[in-house]
Motif scaffolding. Sequence first.
Motif, PDB file in Angstrom:
ATOM      1  N   ASP A  34       0.790  -1.318   0.085  1.00 14.25           N
ATOM      2  CA  ASP A  34       0.243  -0.028  -0.129  1.00 14.25           C
ATOM      3  C   ASP A  34       0.934   1.366  -0.029  1.00 14.25           C
ATOM      4  O   ASP A  34       1.434   1.785   1.023  1.00 14.25           O
ATOM      5  CB  ASP A  34      -0.982  -0.029   1.378  1.00 14.25           C
ATOM      6  N   TYR A  78      -7.717   4.796   8.100  1.00 11.38           N
ATOM      7  CA  TYR A  78      -7.541   5.143   6.635  1.00 11.38           C
ATOM      8  C   TYR A  78      -8.622   5.861   6.139  1.00 11.38           C
ATOM      9  O   TYR A  78      -9.894   6.383   6.995  1.00 11.38           O
ATOM     10  CB  TYR A  78      -7.499   3.816   6.032  1.00 11.38           C
ATOM     11  N   GLY A  79      -8.488   6.461   5.109  1.00 13.28           N
ATOM     12  CA  GLY A  79      -9.541   7.478   4.715  1.00 13.28           C
ATOM     13  C   GLY A  79     -10.926   6.790   4.556  1.00 13.28           C
ATOM     14  O   GLY A  79     -11.655   7.621   4.637  1.00 13.28           O
ATOM     15  N   ASP A  80     -10.875   5.622   4.283  1.00 12.88           N
ATOM     16  CA  ASP A  80     -12.280   4.848   4.262  1.00 12.88           C
ATOM     17  C   ASP A  80     -13.001   4.502   5.669  1.00 12.88           C
ATOM     18  O   ASP A  80     -13.706   3.797   5.776  1.00 12.88           O
ATOM     19  CB  ASP A  80     -12.276   3.869   3.138  1.00 12.88           C
ATOM     20  N   LEU A 124      -1.311  -5.276   5.759  1.00 13.51           N
ATOM     21  CA  LEU A 124      -0.611  -4.315   4.781  1.00 13.51           C
ATOM     22  C   LEU A 124       0.927  -4.024   4.910  1.00 13.51           C
ATOM     23  O   LEU A 124       1.431  -4.326   6.182  1.00 13.51           O
ATOM     24  CB  LEU A 124      -1.412  -3.034   4.981  1.00 13.51           C
ATOM     25  N   ASP A 219      -1.581   5.579  -5.300  1.00 16.33           N
ATOM     26  CA  ASP A 219      -2.038   4.663  -4.001  1.00 16.33           C
ATOM     27  C   ASP A 219      -2.359   3.630  -4.535  1.00 16.33           C
ATOM     28  O   ASP A 219      -3.553   3.227  -4.918  1.00 16.33           O
ATOM     29  CB  ASP A 219      -3.054   5.811  -3.476  1.00 16.33           C
ATOM     30  N   THR A 222      -5.854   2.086  -2.754  1.00 18.59           N
ATOM     31  CA  THR A 222      -6.820   2.414  -3.096  1.00 18.59           C
ATOM     32  C   THR A 222      -7.386   1.826  -4.575  1.00 18.59           C
ATOM     33  O   THR A 222      -6.657   1.840  -5.235  1.00 18.59           O
ATOM     34  CB  THR A 222      -7.130   3.974  -3.355  1.00 18.59           C
ATOM     35  N   VAL A 302     -12.291  13.849  -0.346  1.00 18.27           N
ATOM     36  CA  VAL A 302     -10.911  13.259  -0.135  1.00 18.27           C
ATOM     37  C   VAL A 302     -10.166  14.645   0.138  1.00 18.27           C
ATOM     38  O   VAL A 302      -9.333  14.878   1.066  1.00 18.27           O
ATOM     39  CB  VAL A 302     -10.222  12.231  -1.141  1.00 18.27           C
TER      40      VAL A 302
HETATM   41  O1  41L Z   1      -8.387   5.051   2.294  1.00 21.07           O
HETATM   42  C1  41L Z   1      -8.288   5.060   1.245  1.00 21.07           C
HETATM   43  C2  41L Z   1      -9.036   5.820   0.170  1.00 21.07           C
HETATM   44  C3  41L Z   1      -9.691   6.993   0.706  1.00 21.07           C
HETATM   45  C4  41L Z   1     -11.105   6.829   0.889  1.00 21.07           C
HETATM   46  C5  41L Z   1     -11.757   7.806   1.031  1.00 21.07           C
HETATM   47  C6  41L Z   1     -11.216   8.929   1.805  1.00 21.07           C
HETATM   48  C7  41L Z   1      -9.540   8.943   1.567  1.00 21.07           C
HETATM   49  C8  41L Z   1      -9.053   7.997   1.003  1.00 21.07           C
HETATM   50  N1  41L Z   1      -7.404   4.166   0.515  1.00 21.07           N
HETATM   51  N2  41L Z   1      -6.442   3.369   1.320  1.00 21.07           N
HETATM   52  C9  41L Z   1      -5.388   3.536   1.234  1.00 21.07           C
HETATM   53  N3  41L Z   1      -4.746   2.449   1.759  1.00 21.07           N
HETATM   54  C10 41L Z   1      -5.648   1.995   2.721  1.00 21.07           C
HETATM   55  C11 41L Z   1      -5.871   0.731   3.404  1.00 21.07           C
HETATM   56  C12 41L Z   1      -7.037   0.391   4.011  1.00 21.07           C
HETATM   57  C13 41L Z   1      -8.088   0.919   3.572  1.00 21.07           C
HETATM   58  C14 41L Z   1      -8.246   2.067   2.661  1.00 21.07           C
HETATM   59  C15 41L Z   1      -6.755   2.383   2.202  1.00 21.07           C
END
Ligand code: 41L
Length: 331
Positions: A34, A78-80, A124, A219, A222, A302
Amino acid sequence: DRGSVQNLPKSYDVEYLMPVSLGTPAQQLNLDLDTGSSDFWVFSTLLKESMINGQTLYDPNTSTTSDKMEGYTWKITYGDESYSSGDVYIDTVTIGDLTVSTQAVEAAKVVSEEFTADSDNDGLVGLGFGIINTVQPYKQKTFFEKAMPGLDSPVFTADLKAGAPGRYNFGYIDDDAYLGNITYVPVDSSDGFWRWVSPGFQVGSTGSFNSTRIHGIADTGTTLLLLPDGVCEAFYSQIASAEYEPSQGGYTFECDDSTVPDFYFGTDNGQMIRIPGSYMSYSKTDTSSQRCFGGMQSDSGVGFTIWGDVALKAAFVVFDQGNEQLGWAEK
Ligand SMILES: O=C(Cc1ccccc1)Nn1cnc2ccccc21
């Protein structure tokens, strides 16, 4: 020194997993490389049963080379909104014949339901920049940062493919893995990501090039390609059946819509990477319907663009940490 390991896509190319050996004797886990984060963490025997769902667990207690880093902890979100946390061990790690003997392995004690649900994913390998590693009281280096001094070249490359095995290489560039020339763009690593600026985009082979600077990150962690609203609108306006469906959380279109154009993004001095229109049909929105969720979605939630797997699998990508630059090539 150098390394090379195959990566395997999961269904719909939602993520790419690679085999990694940890400890002595070797414990093999399937991990998600990642570039959008910088923690190396794994499912472990420290987890509660309820959080495990078929994953392979790292057991530090059966590794003769593990040492617990007493008092060290980690916690990442994480972002999600998915998250994990736990303790830290030092142990030997091998990825594609490349070994780091003193890697900080972050052993999970808690993982969110998204990780529990993903039974193929054992953790990861964060290959962003170490400044955003979450280990306390002192942040730890990434696997690549630990390996870099011994590598032939301070680079790793990502060759992700659509629905087929690809490859991550460490320490060298395989000139048989791409077509034409590699175009390099500068990276700003100050927020720990592989952040770069694209000069613009083009919709369809006959479309005009739109010069607009797109700030974003490369990334591998993602799945989708998250772009500014204006770019999404320019793309989806060319697809007859496309519409923005708030109930689905984004743009959808008829899976068999033949008007889905290719999407090109600029890298530098005139080079563009072509993403085939077929990569933009991400997944069926639900079993009965014939509508697909788009591989390109808005980055408005984001704050910056994310060049995720939908874009990366159209290119051969060089992550050059030694020179803080990204290399892009067609393949
Ligand atoms: O989190 C994100 C994408 C994201 C979604 C919404 C807002 C901001 C970013 N990617 N990601 C990158 N590495 C990760 C690892 C686990 C889950 C998601 C992961």
